[in-house]
Design a protein around this motif. Structure first.
Motif, short mmCIF file in Angstrom:
data_model
loop_
_atom_site.label_atom_id
_atom_site.label_comp_id
_atom_site.label_asym_id
_atom_site.label_seq_id
_atom_site.Cartn_x
_atom_site.Cartn_y
_atom_site.Cartn_z
N GLN A 32 -7.74 14.87 4.12
CA GLN A 32 -8.89 15.74 3.80
C GLN A 32 -8.49 17.22 3.71
O GLN A 32 -9.33 18.07 3.40
CB GLN A 32 -9.98 15.58 4.85
CG GLN A 32 -10.64 14.21 4.86
CD GLN A 32 -11.47 13.97 6.11
OE1 GLN A 32 -11.89 14.92 6.78
NE2 GLN A 32 -11.69 12.71 6.45
N GLY A 33 -7.23 17.54 4.00
CA GLY A 33 -6.77 18.92 3.88
C GLY A 33 -6.80 19.72 5.16
O GLY A 33 -6.57 20.93 5.15
N ILE A 34 -7.09 19.05 6.28
CA ILE A 34 -7.06 19.77 7.57
C ILE A 34 -5.61 19.99 7.97
O ILE A 34 -4.76 19.11 7.84
CB ILE A 34 -7.82 18.97 8.65
CG1 ILE A 34 -9.32 18.95 8.31
CG2 ILE A 34 -7.61 19.56 10.04
CD1 ILE A 34 -10.15 18.09 9.23
N ALA A 35 -5.31 21.20 8.43
CA ALA A 35 -3.97 21.52 8.92
C ALA A 35 -3.86 21.07 10.38
O ALA A 35 -4.72 21.41 11.19
CB ALA A 35 -3.71 23.03 8.81
N ILE A 36 -2.82 20.32 10.69
CA ILE A 36 -2.70 19.72 12.02
C ILE A 36 -1.38 20.12 12.67
O ILE A 36 -0.32 20.05 12.04
CB ILE A 36 -2.80 18.18 11.93
CG1 ILE A 36 -4.17 17.77 11.37
CG2 ILE A 36 -2.57 17.54 13.30
CD1 ILE A 36 -4.30 16.29 11.06
N VAL A 37 -1.47 20.57 13.92
CA VAL A 37 -0.28 20.80 14.74
C VAL A 37 -0.28 19.74 15.83
O VAL A 37 -1.25 19.62 16.58
CB VAL A 37 -0.28 22.21 15.37
CG1 VAL A 37 1.00 22.43 16.17
CG2 VAL A 37 -0.44 23.29 14.30
N ARG A 83 4.45 28.30 10.47
CA ARG A 83 3.22 28.19 9.68
C ARG A 83 2.92 26.72 9.44
O ARG A 83 3.82 25.87 9.43
CB ARG A 83 3.34 28.94 8.35
CG ARG A 83 4.32 28.32 7.38
CD ARG A 83 4.36 29.07 6.06
NE ARG A 83 5.29 28.41 5.13
CZ ARG A 83 4.99 28.07 3.89
NH1 ARG A 83 3.77 28.31 3.40
NH2 ARG A 83 5.87 27.49 3.10
N VAL A 84 1.65 26.43 9.23
CA VAL A 84 1.24 25.06 8.91
C VAL A 84 0.25 25.12 7.74
O VAL A 84 -0.65 25.97 7.72
CB VAL A 84 0.63 24.33 10.14
CG1 VAL A 84 -0.55 25.10 10.71
CG2 VAL A 84 0.22 22.92 9.79
N ARG A 85 0.47 24.27 6.75
CA ARG A 85 -0.33 24.31 5.52
C ARG A 85 -1.46 23.28 5.55
O ARG A 85 -1.46 22.37 6.38
CB ARG A 85 0.59 24.02 4.33
CG ARG A 85 1.63 25.10 4.10
CD ARG A 85 2.79 24.62 3.25
NE ARG A 85 3.65 23.69 3.97
CZ ARG A 85 4.75 23.17 3.48
NH1 ARG A 85 5.13 23.46 2.23
NH2 ARG A 85 5.48 22.33 4.19
N LYS A 86 -2.40 23.46 4.66
CA LYS A 86 -3.50 22.50 4.53
C LYS A 86 -2.93 21.12 4.24
O LYS A 86 -2.07 20.96 3.38
CB LYS A 86 -4.46 22.91 3.41
CG LYS A 86 -5.27 24.16 3.69
CD LYS A 86 -6.27 24.44 2.55
CE LYS A 86 -7.32 23.34 2.47
NZ LYS A 86 -8.39 23.69 1.48
N GLY A 87 -3.38 20.12 4.99
CA GLY A 87 -2.92 18.76 4.76
C GLY A 87 -1.58 18.42 5.40
O GLY A 87 -1.09 17.30 5.26
N GLU A 88 -0.99 19.38 6.10
CA GLU A 88 0.30 19.17 6.74
C GLU A 88 0.11 18.79 8.21
O GLU A 88 -0.81 19.27 8.88
CB GLU A 88 1.15 20.45 6.67
CG GLU A 88 2.50 20.33 7.37
CD GLU A 88 3.33 21.62 7.31
OE1 GLU A 88 4.50 21.60 7.72
OE2 GLU A 88 2.78 22.65 6.86
#
Length: 498
Positions: A446-451, A277-282
């Motif tokens: 900005q809270g974008i979840a990034i992989v 899982r990936v969270r907002k801002g991670e």
């Protein structure tokens, strides 16, 4: 000082009145590896094309073994012992290795190509460099690394005494890189001189004897590799110090909402039972050796590759995308691994490419609002500092770093909530990397979840909050920020930890 085999003095070359080279000096000694370093667009490729007979210089001279020569085409370059191995492999895939090595100079017997003698001579050339490849093998059956080695053998086979290697390891695994380095060592023993172009500093410090830096088409300076350091070379390349190369403000993720969750995802023959899982801002990193299945997972999430099992959740809601357009509309964007094949329409304009995935935002009924579209183009030109004479020039004419910025801009224009980056800085120079890291950091804030999929472990360690490590299609390890280091990641990736 050793024996000088190549001298290039005052080389100038302009296109449409704009100088790509404004008086470059470069020399090469017998049996040395001389690295050529500079940002994308600095003039490295132009200089090499002058040496290889692809471009005629406007001014300057070239001397080989003290004798001035005129190199007006590729055959004349070969006659002078110059072989160039370009970044894009140019072998004929449906021919054998031997046929590629003797293409255009076939061995003929009784008016027929003598395949037996062709194979024998080719195998001799291959074995002389310690390469373990069969001469009668079809090129299309070889790995990228093996094809790269065939290119090296081919360059040497033309009596090459000066070999140019342009980013020879950009698509190779660590093990394959070692094989290429082994060939370079044998070439040095045979007194072959090598011009080596790479953005990977660790490679230059390992194999080169000297480094010449060029910037904006001009000669900056030459250093003995043993007498310099990465910081000095970076300062020479970009004209300023990069105090903080990796740009990251780490967010507090304790209460952050899960943006993307993958459960037991499986694609037959590519990967199996992958959950994360990936969270907002991670920024969640994905590490592993080439072929571990990282890119295939990202393609499946984006619906560009089918999966036979598992589930994908977006903000807690199960999604079942039928195609990439569904994923885009749901707020997922994928910056692909290969910008030239998957990321850009090279023959179309920068503006066309930048807005291609987000056209729905610029529509007035069935027509495109050029005013809205131009506003977005202007925004990302400024935000990512895209260097292009005009948004209307062909994307294929930009340097690699600027092409990558256009691809990133294209997907940011879709306003994603989950951004997947597959090798986001591959083949771009140090300054472009810095600018891309700055942009990625801002997106996370900005809270974008990034992989982020990356083969560069320093990139993973310095930019990611956590990392998943893949090996042979399986997720074998998860490391937190505090646990991350190159040794720990490689132990999982190479099979040292179960």
């Amino acid at each position: 000082m050793g024996q000088t085999v190549l001298e290039m003095r005052g080389i100038k070359k302009s296109f449409s009145g704009i100088y790509a080279l404004s008086g470059i000096d470069f020399d090469l000694e017998l049996g040395e590896v001389h690295a050529l370093l500079g940002e994308n667009g600095a003039g490295k490729s132009t200089l090499i094309k002058v040496l290889g007979g692809i471009y005629l210089p406007d001014a300057g001279s070239i001397r080989i073994n003290g004798k001035e020569v005129k190199i007006r085409n590729v055959p004349e370059a070969r006659e002078n012992g110059i072989g160039i191995i370009h970044q894009e492999i140019v072998l004929v895939p449906y021919l054998t290795v031997a046929q590629n090595l003797f293409l255009g100079r076939e061995i003929v017997k009784n008016r027929m190509v003598d395949l037996e003698e062709t194979n024998r001579r080719a195998q001799e050339m291959i074995s002389s460099l310690g390469v373990n490849i069969r001469a009668d093998e079809l090129v299309e059956n070889l790995t990228i690394a093996q094809q790269q080695m065939v290119e090296i053998v081919k360059a040497v086979s033309f009596n090459g005494k000066i070999i140019v290697m342009d980013e020879p390891t950009s698509s190779l695994s660590n093990e394959e890189v070692e094989q290429v380095f082994g060939i370079i060592a044998r070439l040095k023993e045979q007194q072959v001189s090598i011009i080596y172009i790479s953005h990977r500093m660790e490679e230059l410090f390992r194999i080169s004897d000297r480094v010449t830096v060029i910037r904006d088409g001009a000669y900056v300076g030459t250093r003995r590799t043993s007498e310099t350091n990465p910081n000095e070379l970076v300062a020479m390349m970009v004209g300023r110090d990069l105090e903080n190369f990796y740009v990251r403000d780490f967010n507090n993720l304790d209460k952050a909402e899960t943006a993307l969750e993958v459960k037991n995802l499986t694609s037959n023959g590519a990967f199996e039972d992958v959950s994360f899982r990936v969270r907002k801002g991670e920024i969640l990193g994905f590490a592993g050796l080439v072929g571990a299945g990282r890119s295939e997972i990202m393609e499946s999430i984006f619906a560009a590759r089918p999966h036979q099992g598992g589930e994908v959740y977006l903000y807690g809601k199960k999604v079942d995308f039928k195609n990439p357009m569904d994923a885009i509309h749901a707020g997922i964007a994928l910056v692909p691994e290969d910008r030239k094949k998957q990321g850009l329409v090279l023959g179309n304009s920068v503006a066309f490419n930048l807005t291609l995935a987000s056209l729905r935002f610029y529509m007035n009924g069935v027509a495109i609002s050029e005013k809205k579209r131009q506003k977005v183009v202007d925004q990302y030109f400024k935000q990512l500092d895209i260097k292009a004479a005009s948004p209307q020039i062909e994307a294929g004419s930009l340097s690699g770093g600027n092409q990558q910025k256009v691809v990133l801009s294209k997907w940011l224009a879709t306003k994603p909530e989950v951004l997947i980056l597959d090798e986001p800085t591959r083949g771009v120079d140090v300054n472009a990397k810095y600018e891309i890291y700055t942009a990625i950091n801002e997106l996370a804030k900005q809270g974008i979840a990034i992989v982020m999929v990356s083969s560069e472990l320093p990139e993973i360690i310095n930019m990611c909050d956590n990392v998943c490590v893949m090996r042979e299609g399986k997720l074998v390890g998860r490391l937190t920020k505090d646990e991350m280091n190159q040794e720990a990641i490689m132990e999982y990736a190479a099979g040292g930890v179960e």
